[in-house]
Scaffold this motif. Structure first.
Motif, PDB file in Angstrom:
ATOM      1  N   ILE A 200     -10.570  -2.080  -8.132  1.00  0.00           N
ATOM      2  CA  ILE A 200      -9.266  -2.673  -7.865  1.00  0.00           C
ATOM      3  C   ILE A 200      -9.477  -3.912  -6.998  1.00  0.00           C
ATOM      4  O   ILE A 200     -10.269  -3.888  -6.050  1.00  0.00           O
ATOM      5  CB  ILE A 200      -8.330  -1.677  -7.137  1.00  0.00           C
ATOM      6  N   GLU A 201      -8.788  -5.002  -7.324  1.00  0.00           N
ATOM      7  CA  GLU A 201      -8.950  -6.222  -6.529  1.00  0.00           C
ATOM      8  C   GLU A 201      -8.387  -6.051  -5.116  1.00  0.00           C
ATOM      9  O   GLU A 201      -7.467  -5.258  -4.884  1.00  0.00           O
ATOM     10  CB  GLU A 201      -8.281  -7.408  -7.229  1.00  0.00           C
ATOM     11  N   SER A 202      -8.931  -6.846  -4.197  1.00  0.00           N
ATOM     12  CA  SER A 202      -8.605  -6.695  -2.780  1.00  0.00           C
ATOM     13  C   SER A 202      -7.165  -7.043  -2.433  1.00  0.00           C
ATOM     14  O   SER A 202      -6.716  -6.762  -1.315  1.00  0.00           O
ATOM     15  CB  SER A 202      -9.554  -7.552  -1.932  1.00  0.00           C
ATOM     16  N   ASN A 203      -6.413  -7.658  -3.380  1.00  0.00           N
ATOM     17  CA  ASN A 203      -4.998  -7.928  -3.104  1.00  0.00           C
ATOM     18  C   ASN A 203      -4.113  -6.724  -3.415  1.00  0.00           C
ATOM     19  O   ASN A 203      -2.885  -6.825  -3.341  1.00  0.00           O
ATOM     20  CB  ASN A 203      -4.522  -9.168  -3.862  1.00  0.00           C
ATOM     21  N   LYS A 204      -4.730  -5.580  -3.754  1.00  0.00           N
ATOM     22  CA  LYS A 204      -3.965  -4.358  -4.041  1.00  0.00           C
ATOM     23  C   LYS A 204      -4.550  -3.152  -3.283  1.00  0.00           C
ATOM     24  O   LYS A 204      -4.820  -2.095  -3.898  1.00  0.00           O
ATOM     25  CB  LYS A 204      -3.968  -4.089  -5.549  1.00  0.00           C
ATOM     26  N   PRO A 205      -4.747  -3.252  -1.972  1.00  0.00           N
ATOM     27  CA  PRO A 205      -5.332  -2.112  -1.242  1.00  0.00           C
ATOM     28  C   PRO A 205      -4.438  -0.875  -1.276  1.00  0.00           C
ATOM     29  O   PRO A 205      -4.935   0.253  -1.206  1.00  0.00           O
ATOM     30  CB  PRO A 205      -5.487  -2.648   0.187  1.00  0.00           C
ATOM     31  N   ASP A 206      -3.130  -1.066  -1.384  1.00  0.00           N
ATOM     32  CA  ASP A 206      -2.226   0.083  -1.445  1.00  0.00           C
ATOM     33  C   ASP A 206      -2.428   0.884  -2.723  1.00  0.00           C
ATOM     34  O   ASP A 206      -2.303   2.115  -2.731  1.00  0.00           O
ATOM     35  CB  ASP A 206      -0.769  -0.361  -1.314  1.00  0.00           C
ATOM     36  N   ALA A 207      -2.782   0.208  -3.815  1.00  0.00           N
ATOM     37  CA  ALA A 207      -3.040   0.904  -5.078  1.00  0.00           C
ATOM     38  C   ALA A 207      -4.302   1.754  -4.965  1.00  0.00           C
ATOM     39  O   ALA A 207      -4.345   2.897  -5.438  1.00  0.00           O
ATOM     40  CB  ALA A 207      -3.162  -0.105  -6.213  1.00  0.00           C
ATOM     41  N   LEU A 208      -5.335   1.189  -4.353  1.00  0.00           N
ATOM     42  CA  LEU A 208      -6.567   1.960  -4.184  1.00  0.00           C
ATOM     43  C   LEU A 208      -6.314   3.202  -3.335  1.00  0.00           C
ATOM     44  O   LEU A 208      -6.781   4.298  -3.662  1.00  0.00           O
ATOM     45  CB  LEU A 208      -7.650   1.086  -3.557  1.00  0.00           C
ATOM     46  N   ALA A 209      -5.554   3.025  -2.267  1.00  0.00           N
ATOM     47  CA  ALA A 209      -5.261   4.162  -1.393  1.00  0.00           C
ATOM     48  C   ALA A 209      -4.464   5.231  -2.139  1.00  0.00           C
ATOM     49  O   ALA A 209      -4.711   6.439  -1.982  1.00  0.00           O
ATOM     50  CB  ALA A 209      -4.490   3.692  -0.163  1.00  0.00           C
ATOM     51  N   ALA A 210      -3.513   4.807  -2.979  1.00  0.00           N
ATOM     52  CA  ALA A 210      -2.690   5.760  -3.720  1.00  0.00           C
ATOM     53  C   ALA A 210      -3.539   6.561  -4.708  1.00  0.00           C
ATOM     54  O   ALA A 210      -3.376   7.783  -4.837  1.00  0.00           O
ATOM     55  CB  ALA A 210      -1.573   5.014  -4.459  1.00  0.00           C
ATOM     56  N   LEU A 211      -4.441   5.894  -5.424  1.00  0.00           N
ATOM     57  CA  LEU A 211      -5.287   6.600  -6.384  1.00  0.00           C
ATOM     58  C   LEU A 211      -6.252   7.542  -5.683  1.00  0.00           C
ATOM     59  O   LEU A 211      -6.495   8.659  -6.152  1.00  0.00           O
ATOM     60  CB  LEU A 211      -6.063   5.599  -7.241  1.00  0.00           C
ATOM     61  N   ARG A 212      -6.799   7.109  -4.564  1.00  0.00           N
ATOM     62  CA  ARG A 212      -7.725   7.984  -3.829  1.00  0.00           C
ATOM     63  C   ARG A 212      -7.015   9.250  -3.367  1.00  0.00           C
ATOM     64  O   ARG A 212      -7.551  10.356  -3.482  1.00  0.00           O
ATOM     65  CB  ARG A 212      -8.311   7.221  -2.649  1.00  0.00           C
ATOM     66  N   ARG A 213      -5.790   9.093  -2.839  1.00  0.00           N
ATOM     67  CA  ARG A 213      -5.030  10.270  -2.390  1.00  0.00           C
ATOM     68  C   ARG A 213      -4.715  11.210  -3.548  1.00  0.00           C
ATOM     69  O   ARG A 213      -4.686  12.433  -3.382  1.00  0.00           O
ATOM     70  CB  ARG A 213      -3.713   9.843  -1.724  1.00  0.00           C
ATOM     71  N   ALA A 214      -4.474  10.637  -4.733  1.00  0.00           N
ATOM     72  CA  ALA A 214      -4.031  11.440  -5.868  1.00  0.00           C
ATOM     73  C   ALA A 214      -5.178  12.038  -6.668  1.00  0.00           C
ATOM     74  O   ALA A 214      -4.942  12.824  -7.595  1.00  0.00           O
ATOM     75  CB  ALA A 214      -3.169  10.577  -6.791  1.00  0.00           C
ATOM     76  N   LEU A 226     -12.543  -4.721  -4.827  1.00  0.00           N
ATOM     77  CA  LEU A 226     -13.307  -5.873  -5.303  1.00  0.00           C
ATOM     78  C   LEU A 226     -12.731  -7.185  -4.784  1.00  0.00           C
ATOM     79  O   LEU A 226     -11.556  -7.260  -4.418  1.00  0.00           O
ATOM     80  CB  LEU A 226     -13.298  -5.899  -6.832  1.00  0.00           C
ATOM     81  N   GLU A 227     -13.546  -8.209  -4.809  1.00  0.00           N
ATOM     82  CA  GLU A 227     -13.075  -9.549  -4.473  1.00  0.00           C
ATOM     83  C   GLU A 227     -11.952  -9.953  -5.433  1.00  0.00           C
ATOM     84  O   GLU A 227     -12.012  -9.673  -6.627  1.00  0.00           O
ATOM     85  CB  GLU A 227     -14.222 -10.551  -4.590  1.00  0.00           C
ATOM     86  N   THR A 228     -10.921 -10.600  -4.903  1.00  0.00           N
ATOM     87  CA  THR A 228      -9.862 -11.135  -5.746  1.00  0.00           C
ATOM     88  C   THR A 228     -10.346 -12.447  -6.344  1.00  0.00           C
ATOM     89  O   THR A 228     -10.421 -13.471  -5.664  1.00  0.00           O
ATOM     90  CB  THR A 228      -8.574 -11.351  -4.931  1.00  0.00           C
ATOM     91  N   LYS A 229     -10.712 -12.376  -7.611  1.00  0.00           N
ATOM     92  CA  LYS A 229     -11.332 -13.512  -8.284  1.00  0.00           C
ATOM     93  C   LYS A 229     -11.143 -13.348  -9.780  1.00  0.00           C
ATOM     94  O   LYS A 229     -11.337 -12.267 -10.327  1.00  0.00           O
ATOM     95  CB  LYS A 229     -12.820 -13.565  -7.945  1.00  0.00           C
ATOM     96  N   TYR A 230     -10.755 -14.413 -10.437  1.00  0.00           N
ATOM     97  CA  TYR A 230     -10.549 -14.376 -11.883  1.00  0.00           C
ATOM     98  C   TYR A 230     -11.833 -14.796 -12.589  1.00  0.00           C
ATOM     99  O   TYR A 230     -12.463 -15.770 -12.156  1.00  0.00           O
ATOM    100  CB  TYR A 230      -9.394 -15.324 -12.261  1.00  0.00           C
ATOM    101  N   LEU A 238     -16.632  -6.749 -14.506  1.00  0.00           N
ATOM    102  CA  LEU A 238     -16.229  -5.577 -13.734  1.00  0.00           C
ATOM    103  C   LEU A 238     -17.401  -4.609 -13.601  1.00  0.00           C
ATOM    104  O   LEU A 238     -17.661  -4.072 -12.515  1.00  0.00           O
ATOM    105  CB  LEU A 238     -15.041  -4.893 -14.419  1.00  0.00           C
ATOM    106  N   ILE A 239     -18.122  -4.391 -14.686  1.00  0.00           N
ATOM    107  CA  ILE A 239     -19.283  -3.494 -14.649  1.00  0.00           C
ATOM    108  C   ILE A 239     -20.331  -4.013 -13.665  1.00  0.00           C
ATOM    109  O   ILE A 239     -20.864  -3.260 -12.847  1.00  0.00           O
ATOM    110  CB  ILE A 239     -19.880  -3.346 -16.059  1.00  0.00           C
ATOM    111  N   TYR A 240     -20.604  -5.311 -13.737  1.00  0.00           N
ATOM    112  CA  TYR A 240     -21.607  -5.876 -12.834  1.00  0.00           C
ATOM    113  C   TYR A 240     -21.149  -5.775 -11.377  1.00  0.00           C
ATOM    114  O   TYR A 240     -21.941  -5.424 -10.486  1.00  0.00           O
ATOM    115  CB  TYR A 240     -21.890  -7.330 -13.191  1.00  0.00           C
ATOM    116  N   ALA A 241     -19.874  -6.058 -11.133  1.00  0.00           N
ATOM    117  CA  ALA A 241     -19.356  -6.014  -9.765  1.00  0.00           C
ATOM    118  C   ALA A 241     -19.404  -4.606  -9.188  1.00  0.00           C
ATOM    119  O   ALA A 241     -19.632  -4.421  -7.988  1.00  0.00           O
ATOM    120  CB  ALA A 241     -17.930  -6.555  -9.727  1.00  0.00           C
ATOM    121  N   LEU A 242     -19.208  -3.598 -10.036  1.00  0.00           N
ATOM    122  CA  LEU A 242     -19.138  -2.224  -9.553  1.00  0.00           C
ATOM    123  C   LEU A 242     -20.502  -1.552  -9.434  1.00  0.00           C
ATOM    124  O   LEU A 242     -20.744  -0.781  -8.506  1.00  0.00           O
ATOM    125  CB  LEU A 242     -18.244  -1.387 -10.473  1.00  0.00           C
ATOM    126  N   CYS A 243     -21.395  -1.816 -10.392  1.00  0.00           N
ATOM    127  CA  CYS A 243     -22.650  -1.062 -10.382  1.00  0.00           C
ATOM    128  C   CYS A 243     -23.895  -1.898 -10.658  1.00  0.00           C
ATOM    129  O   CYS A 243     -24.990  -1.338 -10.790  1.00  0.00           O
ATOM    130  CB  CYS A 243     -22.585   0.106 -11.364  1.00  0.00           C
TER     131      CYS A 243
END
Length: 453
Positions: A200-214, A226-230, A238-243
């Motif tokens: 999840i991009e860094s401009n949506k930290p609330d979304a990451l928190a919601a998914l982690r809780r759920a 992740l970095e907010t970057k197009y 996305l694959i490279y950024a994550l793993c």
């Protein structure tokens, strides 16, 4: 990990705080048969037929194919070539609603995915017409069926939503976090993998928190901001950024042990299995300076654009362009009677002064496009080659690796229509390859016949 290239456009995520609102039932829907990559289905209905909500309107033709379903109950007014968001008329089923929204009795909810065989889950996903909601609309059951020789060990969940203006996925992650993570577990079971990674991009930290809780206790998932970057949401990046895994040129995520799915697709898979619900609706962002009342809408597939815009208060007098999707990879619309389809992540309404015209000025060899290209290509050279119709040279420049993200056009000071050049160039290069293959086959047949004689 950070990928090279990419851009930082103005993101305009102004609708992120708008909760999802269900679009009211309309009097008319136009459901195209072709809403996915692969073979369009075979039509099952005819003019005058009565249909129920969720009833199949088509059946798959081959493995890479999915059905479409009725968004409501009513009467089939026609089955004909009608306006389509891709720019030319395509076969569609027009339904006049009876206002009853009567459900189809043939739905078969399967219940808890944890108790079901992966093959049964895959069949239910195909029968529900589920496709990737990140924009590519590839049939989901196909992505969940990697060949035996491809050893997949990681499910990657795309919550980046890097396209400017769009916030539909953001709202889905906030409002349906439990469904997203249940869908993640379901897809892990189908693939037989023990681990998932949610980006999840860094401009949506609330979304990451919601998914982690759920996240259920029995779903092993990592959550990465992740970095907010197009174009952070591009599969390979996305694959490279994550793993740190690099998908080879011309390759697929499964070549490095990954399958990528969108957060909205995860919800659709869960609803298909748990509730027996076909994909007849999606969440889309309706936004832009030229729309009077922006929304995040849960809209039924086949809803005419004019009706959607009217629900959002209509467009302003200075509207200059309406785009399905976002400004970077979206498709401009030339007919306001087109329907929203499974792949419509948003409707962007721009004013006249925002609707930039790419007039094709001369390349000044500044190299900005080379720096911006996330695939490491040389867009300036490729554009000149395509512009001069020397399509047979494009293979040497790896034109098929272009993901058409638009980063090159975004930074070009001459406003060259680079993506349009590459779209045509890729099509022409594929035709050249097909012709070469056919010629080689004919030559092989000729030599074989000569040897036999």
């Amino acid at each position: 990990m950070k990928f090279s290239g990419g851009v930082h456009p103005a993101y305009h995520k102004d609708t992120a705080g708008l909760q999802i609102e269900a679009m009211p039932l309309l009097h008319r829907y136009v459901v195209p048969i072709a809403q996915h990559l692969g073979a369009p289905g075979k039509v099952l209905v005819a003019k005058g037929d009565r249909v129920a909500r969720w009833q199949p309107l088509s059946e798959p033709v081959g493995f890479v194919s999915v059905p479409v379903h009725a968004p409501t109950s009513g009467t089939v007014k026609q089955v004909a070539a009608l306006p389509h968001p891709l720019g030319r008329p395509m076969l569609a089923v027009e339904i006049e609603s009876d206002g009853e929204d009567r459900p189809w009795e043939g739905r078969t909810p399967l219940g808890d995915w944890r108790t079901l065989d992966p093959a049964a889950l895959r069949r239910a996903i195909q029968a529900a017409g589920v496709v990737g909601l990140g924009g590519a609309t590839f049939p989901t059951h196909v992505k969940l069926s990697p060949p035996a020789e491809k050893k997949v060990d990681l499910l990657v969940i795309n919550g980046a939503e890097c396209e400017p203006y769009l916030t539909a996925d953001h709202r889905v992650m906030l409002e349906q976090a439990a469904e997203v993570m249940e869908g993640v577990g379901l897809m892990m079971r189908v693939l037989g993998v023990a681990r998932a990674c949610v980006g999840i991009e860094s401009n949506k930290p609330d979304a990451l928190a919601a998914l982690r809780r759920a996240c259920p206790a029995d779903v092993a998932a990592d959550f990465v901001l992740l970095e907010t970057k197009y174009p952070q949401g591009s599969e390979k990046h996305l694959i490279y950024a994550l793993c740190g895994r690099r998908v080879p040129p011309g390759g697929l995520p499964m070549d490095v042990g990954c399958v990528v799915q969108n957060v909205g697709t995860a919800v659709a898979c869960l609803e298909a299995v748990r509730d027996g619900l076909p994909m007849t609706e999606r969440v889309a962002t309706v936004t832009g300076a030229a729309i009077n009342v922006p929304h995040n809408l849960r809209v039924r597939v086949g809803a005419p654009l004019l009706d959607v815009l009217a629900h959002c208060g209509g467009v302003t007098p200075d509207v200059g362009k309406v785009i399905f999707g976002g400004p970077m990879m979206g498709i401009g619309q030339f007919d306001m009677d087109v329907p929203l389809i499974k792949g419509t992540s948003g409707v962007l309404c721009l004013r006249d002064d925002e609707a930039v015209l790419y007039e094709g000025g001369p390349c000044i060899r500044c190299g900005a496009c080379v720096d911006a290209c996330p695939m490491g290509l040389v867009p300036s050279a490729m554009g000149l080659i395509a512009e001069r119709f020397r399509f047979e040279e494009l293979g040497d420049w790896h034109v098929l690796d272009c993901i058409e993200c638009g980063s090159c056009a975004y930074v070009c000071p001459s406003r060259r229509p680079l993506v349009q050049h590459f779209k045509r160039g890729k099509a022409e290069w594929r035709d050249i390859l097909d012709e070469r293959r056919a010629k080689a086959e004919r030559e092989a047949e000729r030599k074989g016949a000569a040897t036999t004689a």
